[in-house]
Scaffold this motif. Structure first.
Motif, PDB file in Angstrom:
ATOM      1  N   GLU A 127      42.116  46.451  46.632  1.00 12.88           N
ATOM      2  CA  GLU A 127      40.873  46.146  47.351  1.00 12.88           C
ATOM      3  C   GLU A 127      41.120  45.139  48.471  1.00 12.88           C
ATOM      4  O   GLU A 127      40.582  45.277  49.575  1.00 12.88           O
ATOM      5  N   GLN A 128      41.946  44.133  48.202  1.00 18.15           N
ATOM      6  CA  GLN A 128      42.294  43.165  49.243  1.00 18.15           C
ATOM      7  C   GLN A 128      42.976  43.866  50.418  1.00 18.15           C
ATOM      8  O   GLN A 128      42.613  43.661  51.578  1.00 18.15           O
ATOM      9  N   THR A 137      39.104  36.571  47.533  1.00 18.61           N
ATOM     10  CA  THR A 137      37.874  37.243  47.107  1.00 18.61           C
ATOM     11  C   THR A 137      37.860  37.350  45.586  1.00 18.61           C
ATOM     12  O   THR A 137      38.751  37.970  44.993  1.00 18.61           O
ATOM     13  N   ALA A 156      38.637  40.719  43.277  1.00 19.14           N
ATOM     14  CA  ALA A 156      39.175  41.835  44.062  1.00 19.14           C
ATOM     15  C   ALA A 156      40.597  42.155  43.608  1.00 19.14           C
ATOM     16  O   ALA A 156      41.435  41.260  43.473  1.00 19.14           O
ATOM     17  N   ARG A 166      40.930  34.338  53.161  1.00 22.19           N
ATOM     18  CA  ARG A 166      39.615  34.604  52.562  1.00 22.19           C
ATOM     19  C   ARG A 166      39.623  35.938  51.809  1.00 22.19           C
ATOM     20  O   ARG A 166      39.053  36.059  50.729  1.00 22.19           O
ATOM     21  N   ILE A 167      40.277  36.938  52.386  1.00 21.07           N
ATOM     22  CA  ILE A 167      40.377  38.237  51.711  1.00 21.07           C
ATOM     23  C   ILE A 167      41.129  38.082  50.393  1.00 21.07           C
ATOM     24  O   ILE A 167      40.711  38.599  49.354  1.00 21.07           O
ATOM     25  N   THR A 173      40.598  46.135  52.381  1.00 18.95           N
ATOM     26  CA  THR A 173      39.675  45.326  53.189  1.00 18.95           C
ATOM     27  C   THR A 173      40.377  44.887  54.463  1.00 18.95           C
ATOM     28  O   THR A 173      39.826  44.995  55.572  1.00 18.95           O
TER      29      THR A 173
END
Length: 195
Positions: A83-84, A76, A79, A72-73, A87
């Motif tokens: 950023e991934q 995104t 992103a 899911r990350i 997170t």
């Protein structure tokens, strides 16, 4: 497997995960799991052939959920690779900082304990952690491609190194009951990725 039987099996696995992340594998007996789950003691072997098969199923469920979260990350929209990654690392940090740094990661809690007790569980841990490292490698490669991450070596080596550093920092945070090592590995991660 019928829906009721699958639901009961899932309840047993969910209950066991909650207990074992606190106490460890050997410290949690089957009676405690079944009593806490509200499942009759005599029915365990309807769902699992042995405690090892049960432990293996619990780890497989844990990794299925864990890797789905990583996917899911990665998915995104918009992103960057950086950023991934951040997170993911922030979630890892938050999960390990709870309960006076006692954490909520079955890998950190069980790896050293069960690797010597059960070959099937060791192999499940090996496959699951390989899945984590593979996804980290993909995030790192995406970050290099979109220029949000800068690496001095290959994404595969960076993924392996970073995951090992975070698992080690989590163990030290548990030992010291302090987030100091988690803070250090977060700073190290940012420095290593140049973000």
């Amino acid at each position: 497997m019928t829906t009721a039987k699958a639901d009961t099996r899932q309840t047993i696995l969910d209950t066991a995960e909650r207990l074992m992340v606190q106490k460890g594998y050997s410290a949690v007996g089957l009676t405690e799991v079944l009593t806490t789950a509200g499942v009759p003691k005599g029915s365990f072997y309807h769902y699992f052939s042995s405690k090892d098969a049960f432990g293996e199923a619990m780890l497989q469920k844990y990794f299925t959920d864990y890797l789905a979260n990583m996917d899911r990350i990665i998915a995104t929209p918009g992103a960057s690779g950086a950023e991934q990654l951040m997170t993911y690392w922030q979630q890892f940090y938050d999960k390990q900082k709870v309960d006076d740094c006692q954490g909520r990661c079955l890998v950190v809690k069980l790896a050293a304990e069960v690797a010597d007790l059960s070959e099937p569980m060791r192999l499940t841990l090996q496959q699951g952690t390989a899945g984590i490292i593979d996804r980290l490698e993909r995030m790192l490669a995406a970050g290099v491609a979109d220029h949000s991450v800068s690496l001095e070596f290959e994404p595969a080596l960076a993924a392996n190194s970073l995951y090992g550093a975070w698992v080690g920092a989590s163990v030290l945070a548990k030992v010291n009951r302090s987030p100091e090592h988690l803070d250090s590995v977060m700073a190290y991660t940012r420095q290593m990725l140049h973000i």
